[in-house]
Design an enzyme around this catalytic site. Structure first.
Site, PDB file in Angstrom:
ATOM      1  N   ASP A  23       0.960  -1.176   0.138  1.00 35.56           N
ATOM      2  CA  ASP A  23       0.134   0.118   0.009  1.00 35.56           C
ATOM      3  C   ASP A  23       0.778   1.171  -0.022  1.00 35.56           C
ATOM      4  O   ASP A  23       1.979   1.274   0.456  1.00 35.56           O
ATOM      5  CB  ASP A  23      -0.830  -0.084   1.071  1.00 35.56           C
ATOM      6  CG  ASP A  23      -2.188   0.914   1.351  1.00 35.56           C
ATOM      7  OD1 ASP A  23      -2.235   1.525   0.156  1.00 35.56           O
ATOM      8  OD2 ASP A  23      -2.584   1.090   2.010  1.00 35.56           O
ATOM      9  N   HIS A  40       2.569   3.346  -8.802  1.00 34.84           N
ATOM     10  CA  HIS A  40       2.444   1.865  -9.235  1.00 34.84           C
ATOM     11  C   HIS A  40       3.484   1.465 -10.156  1.00 34.84           C
ATOM     12  O   HIS A  40       4.032   0.273  -9.882  1.00 34.84           O
ATOM     13  CB  HIS A  40       1.120   1.690 -10.050  1.00 34.84           C
ATOM     14  CG  HIS A  40       0.042   2.272  -9.194  1.00 34.84           C
ATOM     15  ND1 HIS A  40      -0.137   1.788  -7.936  1.00 34.84           N
ATOM     16  CD2 HIS A  40      -1.192   2.971  -9.604  1.00 34.84           C
ATOM     17  CE1 HIS A  40      -1.450   2.553  -7.717  1.00 34.84           C
ATOM     18  NE2 HIS A  40      -2.089   2.885  -8.695  1.00 34.84           N
ATOM     19  N   GLU A  70     -12.496  -3.969  -4.192  1.00 33.19           N
ATOM     20  CA  GLU A  70     -13.200  -2.615  -3.922  1.00 33.19           C
ATOM     21  C   GLU A  70     -12.290  -1.798  -4.906  1.00 33.19           C
ATOM     22  O   GLU A  70     -12.829  -0.707  -5.409  1.00 33.19           O
ATOM     23  CB  GLU A  70     -13.009  -2.132  -2.543  1.00 33.19           C
ATOM     24  CG  GLU A  70     -14.079  -2.840  -1.725  1.00 33.19           C
ATOM     25  CD  GLU A  70     -13.815  -4.410  -1.248  1.00 33.19           C
ATOM     26  OE1 GLU A  70     -12.501  -4.730  -1.399  1.00 33.19           O
ATOM     27  OE2 GLU A  70     -14.761  -5.186  -1.063  1.00 33.19           O
ATOM     28  N   LEU A 134       9.943 -21.123  -4.476  1.00 32.07           N
ATOM     29  CA  LEU A 134       9.022 -20.022  -4.038  1.00 32.07           C
ATOM     30  C   LEU A 134       7.776 -20.088  -4.745  1.00 32.07           C
ATOM     31  O   LEU A 134       7.663 -20.129  -5.846  1.00 32.07           O
ATOM     32  CB  LEU A 134       9.390 -18.590  -3.956  1.00 32.07           C
ATOM     33  CG  LEU A 134       8.576 -17.585  -3.658  1.00 32.07           C
ATOM     34  CD1 LEU A 134       8.245 -17.532  -2.231  1.00 32.07           C
ATOM     35  CD2 LEU A 134       9.168 -16.079  -4.054  1.00 32.07           C
TER      36      LEU A 134
HETATM   37  C1  IPE Z   1      -5.513  -2.437  -0.163  1.00 31.16           C
HETATM   38  O1  IPE Z   1      -5.343  -1.216  -0.419  1.00 31.16           O
HETATM   39  C2  IPE Z   1      -5.680  -3.180  -1.402  1.00 31.16           C
HETATM   40  C3  IPE Z   1      -4.122  -3.548  -2.228  1.00 31.16           C
HETATM   41  C4  IPE Z   1      -3.077  -3.016  -1.661  1.00 31.16           C
HETATM   42  C5  IPE Z   1      -4.094  -4.234  -3.338  1.00 31.16           C
HETATM   43  P1  IPE Z   1      -6.321  -0.047  -0.684  1.00 31.16           P
HETATM   44  O2  IPE Z   1      -5.396   1.140  -0.689  1.00 31.16           O
HETATM   45  O3  IPE Z   1      -7.395  -0.364  -1.652  1.00 31.16           O
HETATM   46  O4  IPE Z   1      -7.044  -0.047   0.800  1.00 31.16           O
HETATM   47  P2  IPE Z   1      -7.728   1.145   1.557  1.00 31.16           P
HETATM   48  O5  IPE Z   1      -8.891   1.526   0.691  1.00 31.16           O
HETATM   49  O6  IPE Z   1      -7.019   2.187   2.217  1.00 31.16           O
HETATM   50  O7  IPE Z   1      -8.479   0.421   2.884  1.00 31.16           O
HETATM   51  C1  IPE Z   2      -1.512   0.330  -3.289  1.00 28.85           C
HETATM   52  O1  IPE Z   2      -1.405   1.630  -3.368  1.00 28.85           O
HETATM   53  C2  IPE Z   2      -1.712  -0.380  -4.567  1.00 28.85           C
HETATM   54  C3  IPE Z   2      -2.860  -0.682  -4.775  1.00 28.85           C
HETATM   55  C4  IPE Z   2      -4.173  -0.604  -4.144  1.00 28.85           C
HETATM   56  C5  IPE Z   2      -3.463  -1.245  -6.353  1.00 28.85           C
HETATM   57  P1  IPE Z   2      -2.513   2.823  -3.504  1.00 28.85           P
HETATM   58  O2  IPE Z   2      -2.933   2.938  -4.820  1.00 28.85           O
HETATM   59  O3  IPE Z   2      -3.478   2.290  -2.525  1.00 28.85           O
HETATM   60  O4  IPE Z   2      -1.815   4.104  -2.896  1.00 28.85           O
HETATM   61  P2  IPE Z   2      -2.212   4.959  -1.676  1.00 28.85           P
HETATM   62  O5  IPE Z   2      -2.590   4.040  -0.509  1.00 28.85           O
HETATM   63  O6  IPE Z   2      -3.655   5.609  -2.396  1.00 28.85           O
HETATM   64  O7  IPE Z   2      -1.275   5.836  -1.405  1.00 28.85           O
HETATM   65 MG    MG Z   3      -3.903   2.393  -0.765  1.00 29.15          MG
END
Ligand code: IPE
Ligand code: IPE
Ligand code: MG
Length: 247
Positions: A23, A40, A70, A134
């Site tokens: 995240d 990303h 989601e 792995l």
């Molecule tokens: C969780 O992260 C999903 C992934 C890392 C793929 P999100 O960024 O979607 O989660 P929330 O919305 O902060 O809970």
């Molecule tokens: C995690 O990073 C990757 C996915 C959920 C796909 P985010 O895209 O959620 O990045 P933040 O949490 O908004 O910074």
């Molecule tokens: Mg996120």
């Protein structure tokens, strides 16, 4: 510069299965005045580094949460950019996976993915299937609740078709119907970016996982950060409901 495995890390007490919520890509990019997709792209570098670290340590299972059910509700531009990136990266990494004896698995509702993505993934799965090192599990279009609903539906169908009697349903039955049925439960779950929640990840499987949270955003998470998490994990006492003296 590549990080060295800390000598204090006990190689005999490593988790068999590590699960990671990757995240913070979007915020990492925003801090740099860039578009979320830039985060990303950089996150892919971290994936490479951490997969390599896990393979070097001899970890048997690594599950990476790449895209949640989601996440489909994000702006269309981010969803399509991310989907393209995920799938082309996976496909491109196949030679490296094979070189390192890494077998790819995918969990999640793949029927939601565009056709090109489903085909590329299928190919990557087939091409790495003989590998025995792995097991790299990508959670794509995945959520814990989706998985549990699927499991319940399949169990209900088995009962209806008289393949199963409801009195025979146990914890193991549910386990056997999860998309992770072939993998042990994670002993360690890591979440980056300073968010302290599960966000619908492996709800059943994380029942007794040790949870490790770090402020580091995913694009900055490297081998050294994984070693830190593992050192922390090795300090924990896992009691599974018992008391210390019983262990
Ligand atoms: C969780 O992260 C999903 C992934 C890392 C793929 P999100 O960024 O979607 O989660 P929330 O919305 O902060 O809970
Ligand atoms: C995690 O990073 C990757 C996915 C959920 C796909 P985010 O895209 O959620 O990045 P933040 O949490 O908004 O910074
Ligand atoms: Mg996120």
């Amino acid at each position: 510069m590549s990080a060295l495995v800390p000598p204090s890390l006990d190689k005999n007490r490593l988790p068999r299965h590590i699960a990671i919520i990757m995240d913070g890509n979007g915020r990492w990019a925003k801090d740099r005045g860039e578009d979320r997709l830039f985060g990303h792209y950089h996150g892919v570098e971290s994936v490479r580094d951490i997969v390599e670290a896990a393979a070097e340590l001899g970890i048997k299972y690594l599950t990476l949460y790449a895209f949640s059910t989601e996440n489909w509700d994000r702006p269309a531009e981010e969803v399509s950019g991310l989907m393209q990136l995920l799938v082309t990266t996976i496909r491109k990494e196949v030679p490296t996976l094979n070189k390192n004896n890494i077998r790819l698995h995918v969990i999640g509702d793949l029927s939601m993915l565009p056709d090109f993505a489903q085909n590329e993934l299928k190919e990557a799965l087939e091409m790495t299937a003989p590998n025995t090192g792995l097991n790299l599990v990508m959670a794509l279009s995945y959520s814990g609740r989706w998985e549990l609903v699927e499991a319940v539906r399949n169990i209900a169908r088995a009962v209806e078709e008289k393949k199963l009697n409801w009195t025979q349903i146990t914890e193991q039955t549910l386990q056997d119907h999860l998309s992770t049925h072939a993998f042990p439960d994670p002993e360690l779950m890591i979440r980056t970016s300073g968010e302290y929640r599960i966000s619908n990840f492996l709800l059943f499987q994380l029942a007794y996982a040790e949870l490790y949270f770090t402020e580091v955003c995913w694009p900055d998470f490297r081998k050294q950060n994984l070693y830190d998490a593992l050192l922390d994990y090795q300090q924990r006492e896992r009691r599974f409901g018992k008391i210390s003296e019983q262990l």
